[in-house]
Design a protein around this motif. Structure first.
Motif, PDB file in Angstrom:
ATOM      1  N   ARG A 312     -18.679  -0.592 -47.131  1.00  0.00           N
ATOM      2  CA  ARG A 312     -19.525  -1.785 -47.222  1.00  0.00           C
ATOM      3  C   ARG A 312     -20.770  -1.489 -48.052  1.00  0.00           C
ATOM      4  O   ARG A 312     -21.630  -0.696 -47.652  1.00  0.00           O
ATOM      5  CB  ARG A 312     -19.947  -2.242 -45.829  1.00  0.00           C
ATOM      6  N   ALA A 406     -21.651  -6.221 -39.596  1.00  0.00           N
ATOM      7  CA  ALA A 406     -20.415  -5.887 -40.321  1.00  0.00           C
ATOM      8  C   ALA A 406     -19.257  -5.699 -39.345  1.00  0.00           C
ATOM      9  O   ALA A 406     -18.140  -6.187 -39.576  1.00  0.00           O
ATOM     10  CB  ALA A 406     -20.626  -4.621 -41.145  1.00  0.00           C
ATOM     11  N   GLU A 409     -18.239  -9.041 -37.883  1.00  0.00           N
ATOM     12  CA  GLU A 409     -17.566  -9.853 -38.903  1.00  0.00           C
ATOM     13  C   GLU A 409     -16.086  -9.493 -38.988  1.00  0.00           C
ATOM     14  O   GLU A 409     -15.216 -10.369 -39.027  1.00  0.00           O
ATOM     15  CB  GLU A 409     -18.250  -9.633 -40.256  1.00  0.00           C
ATOM     16  N   VAL A 410     -15.813  -8.198 -39.008  1.00  0.00           N
ATOM     17  CA  VAL A 410     -14.418  -7.752 -39.065  1.00  0.00           C
ATOM     18  C   VAL A 410     -13.686  -8.119 -37.776  1.00  0.00           C
ATOM     19  O   VAL A 410     -12.548  -8.601 -37.803  1.00  0.00           O
ATOM     20  CB  VAL A 410     -14.352  -6.232 -39.320  1.00  0.00           C
ATOM     21  N   GLN A 413     -12.802 -11.817 -37.741  1.00  0.00           N
ATOM     22  CA  GLN A 413     -11.712 -12.160 -38.653  1.00  0.00           C
ATOM     23  C   GLN A 413     -10.375 -11.632 -38.155  1.00  0.00           C
ATOM     24  O   GLN A 413      -9.341 -12.286 -38.315  1.00  0.00           O
ATOM     25  CB  GLN A 413     -12.010 -11.605 -40.062  1.00  0.00           C
ATOM     26  N   TYR A 482     -11.885 -13.193 -46.129  1.00  0.00           N
ATOM     27  CA  TYR A 482     -13.145 -12.678 -45.599  1.00  0.00           C
ATOM     28  C   TYR A 482     -12.995 -11.394 -44.796  1.00  0.00           C
ATOM     29  O   TYR A 482     -13.976 -10.665 -44.619  1.00  0.00           O
ATOM     30  CB  TYR A 482     -13.857 -13.764 -44.790  1.00  0.00           C
ATOM     31  N   ILE A 483     -11.797 -11.099 -44.315  1.00  0.00           N
ATOM     32  CA  ILE A 483     -11.640  -9.783 -43.696  1.00  0.00           C
ATOM     33  C   ILE A 483     -11.611  -8.707 -44.782  1.00  0.00           C
ATOM     34  O   ILE A 483     -12.073  -7.580 -44.589  1.00  0.00           O
ATOM     35  CB  ILE A 483     -10.383  -9.706 -42.802  1.00  0.00           C
ATOM     36  N   LYS A 485     -13.377  -8.927 -47.547  1.00  0.00           N
ATOM     37  CA  LYS A 485     -14.805  -8.757 -47.832  1.00  0.00           C
ATOM     38  C   LYS A 485     -15.487  -7.982 -46.706  1.00  0.00           C
ATOM     39  O   LYS A 485     -16.314  -7.097 -46.948  1.00  0.00           O
ATOM     40  CB  LYS A 485     -15.461 -10.116 -48.010  1.00  0.00           C
ATOM     41  N   GLY A 486     -15.167  -8.330 -45.451  1.00  0.00           N
ATOM     42  CA  GLY A 486     -15.801  -7.680 -44.324  1.00  0.00           C
ATOM     43  C   GLY A 486     -15.520  -6.189 -44.245  1.00  0.00           C
ATOM     44  O   GLY A 486     -16.377  -5.415 -43.820  1.00  0.00           O
TER      45      GLY A 486
END
Length: 492
Positions: A312, A406, A409-410, A413, A482-483, A485-486
């Motif tokens: 990240r 972070a 977020e993961v 998702q 988005y996962i 990205k995450g």
């Protein structure tokens, strides 16, 4: 011979400036200063947040974060959009200039560590009062027998100078290292912007495909409703139903037709969101045919949470900022200590330009070492130190917040992908059942075995279910975007 003796004398004086007596004197001054001043203790803080060892029972270290975005998003139209954005996006260009600024900041801090030198020339006039030591001395001094000192006294000089702040306490080096950390952080900021840009374009692209599917479904549904309307009109002519049923069906057709214009407006706005990301004026977005519902989201390898620290860019940027803030505290604390500044000059000096050529008589030099310690303005220095300390804590909290965000977020998702997949399967069954119910309700209505309201409600429920099915598919595709990205993918 006279010139040689004078040069030797000058050399001896320069050496004496740095003999042990001078160094001992400077050391004593520094010791006395430090003993008379209370300097705040240096405190550094470290993160206390630790991510869990794994997301779930799976502890596989394979992660899609290592996959390049071109291999992750294989749609050629989408790839072309991302390529264009990476070249034209204005926010990315601004970030690149921020990197350039940060790099020049490092050069600036590095330059302050080194001596500053140059060449200078000067011209001046000095007229001391007659009843001063300088004025009285000039009046009785002769340059040569029979030639008194000029009055007023002019001064011509030319030579080289060097000034240097000796970085005894590593104040300047710590400031340079902090700037270097922020330079690296600005690069990570650019990488995070690329990750976000890729994800945002992909999400809006899939939004466009979802809207295309919705528009197609609405168009098909309008045809079904118009067919049903014609049946109602025939039955009304045969006095098997009333004008009320005709108007109800007609109103439903108008309602569904109005949805077309809402969807078209959403398509225009979504296209322009993509155009904005590509930094261009409105134009159609080329995209694949609307086979949206047939797309199966890929299986995601999430790896382990510890990999977020490396993958990240926003976490790495926050970590670098935290390290830079620690160096800022050290640099601010060094302001309490005395500063050693050395300045020197060597050149030619005379009160007439013609005398400058008379060497060694016109030679001039100086070498000065100053040890300066702050006393009067210590409150300002203490305030600067306290601010640096507060920024250090601020950077620590920002780092911990970024790590927690972070991970969550993961986790969100991952849960979203699993729940949306189950939801999608049920939505498919619901749509199949309602499609069959439309056919059944129409047949029953033809033979007067079902009320027209049942037909209307069945068609309305089927349309809503189909639209929800597309929304669910859109959510599935967004979760896949988005996962990625995450987990830190997209900037490679």
């Amino acid at each position: 011979m006279k010139q040689k003796i004078l040069l030797q004398k000058n050399s001896i004086i320069l050496k004496n400036m740095f003999n042990s007596k001078y160094l001992i004197g400077l050391s004593l001054l520094g010791t006395l200063y430090l003993s008379s001043c209370k300097i705040p203790a240096l405190t550094t803080v470290d993160p206390t947040v630790k991510v869990p060892e794994k997301y779930n029972k799976n502890s596989d270290t394979n992660s899609v974060a290592a996959v390049k975005w071109r291999d992750y998003f294989t749609d050629p139209y989408l790839q072309n959009l991302i390529d264009t954005a990476l070249v034209n996006n204005r926010e990315l260009m601004i970030t690149l200039k921020e990197i350039e600024i940060a790099q020049n900041e490092v050069r600036l801090k590095k330059g302050k560590i080194l001596p500053v030198g140059g060449v200078r020339g000067g011209l001046g006039v000095d007229k001391p009062g007659r009843y001063t030591s300088a004025g009285a001395g000039d009046a009785t001094t002769e340059i040569e027998p029979g030639k008194a000192m000029p009055d007023p006294m002019t001064d011509f000089n030319i030579g080289a100078f060097v000034t240097w702040e000796v970085d005894i306490w590593n104040k300047l080096r710590n400031a340079k290292e902090a700037a270097a950390k922020r330079d690296l952080g600005s690069i990570e900021g650019k990488n995070f912007l690329i990750t976000s840009l890729v994800a945002e374009i992909a999400d809006n692209y899939y939004e466009l495909m979802a809207l295309d599917n919705q528009l197609e479904i609405v168009t098909q549904n309008i045809k079904l409703q118009k067919d049903a309307l014609e049946i109602v009109k025939v039955q009304k002519e045969a006095t098997r139903t009333t004008e009320l049923a005709v108007q109800k069906f007609q109103a439903e057709v108008y309602k569904t037709e109005s949805m077309k214009y809402e969807i078209r407006q959403n398509i225009t706005e979504t296209e322009n969101r993509i155009n904005m990301l590509l930094s261009r004026f409105p134009q159609p977005i080329l995209r694949s045919s609307p086979t949206y519902l047939n797309d199966v989201p890929r299986v995601i390898a999430t790896g382990i949470p510890a990999q977020l620290m490396q993958n990240r860019p926003d976490i790495k940027q926050a970590e670098l900022e935290m390290e830079a803030s620690k160096l800022d505290v050290k640099a601010a604390r060094a302001e309490f200590y005395p500063t050693l500044e050395i300045s020197s000059f060597i050149g030619l000096q005379a009160f007439k330009p013609g005398y400058l050529a008379k060497i060694p008589e016109s030679m001039a030099y100086s070498l000065v070492g100053d040890l300066v310690g702050p006393i009067i303005n210590r409150s300002a220095i203490k305030a600067e130190f306290n601010m640096a300390n507060a920024r250090q804590l601020q950077a620590l909290y920002e780092y911990e917040k970024t790590v927690i965000s972070a991970y969550l977020e993961v986790a969100n998702q991952m849960a979203g992908i699993e729940n949306l997949n189950d939801n999608y399967k049920l939505k498919v069954k619901q749509v199949d059942a309602l499609n069959q119910s439309i056919s059944i309700s129409n047949d029953l209505f033809r033979y007067a075995k079902a009320d027209y309201l049942e037909v209307l409600m069945t068609q309305r429920d089927a349309l809503e279910a189909k639209m929800e099915l597309i929304e669910t598919q859109k959510a599935r595709m967004s979760a896949v975007v988005y996962i990625y990205k995450g987990l830190g993918g997209g900037w490679q």
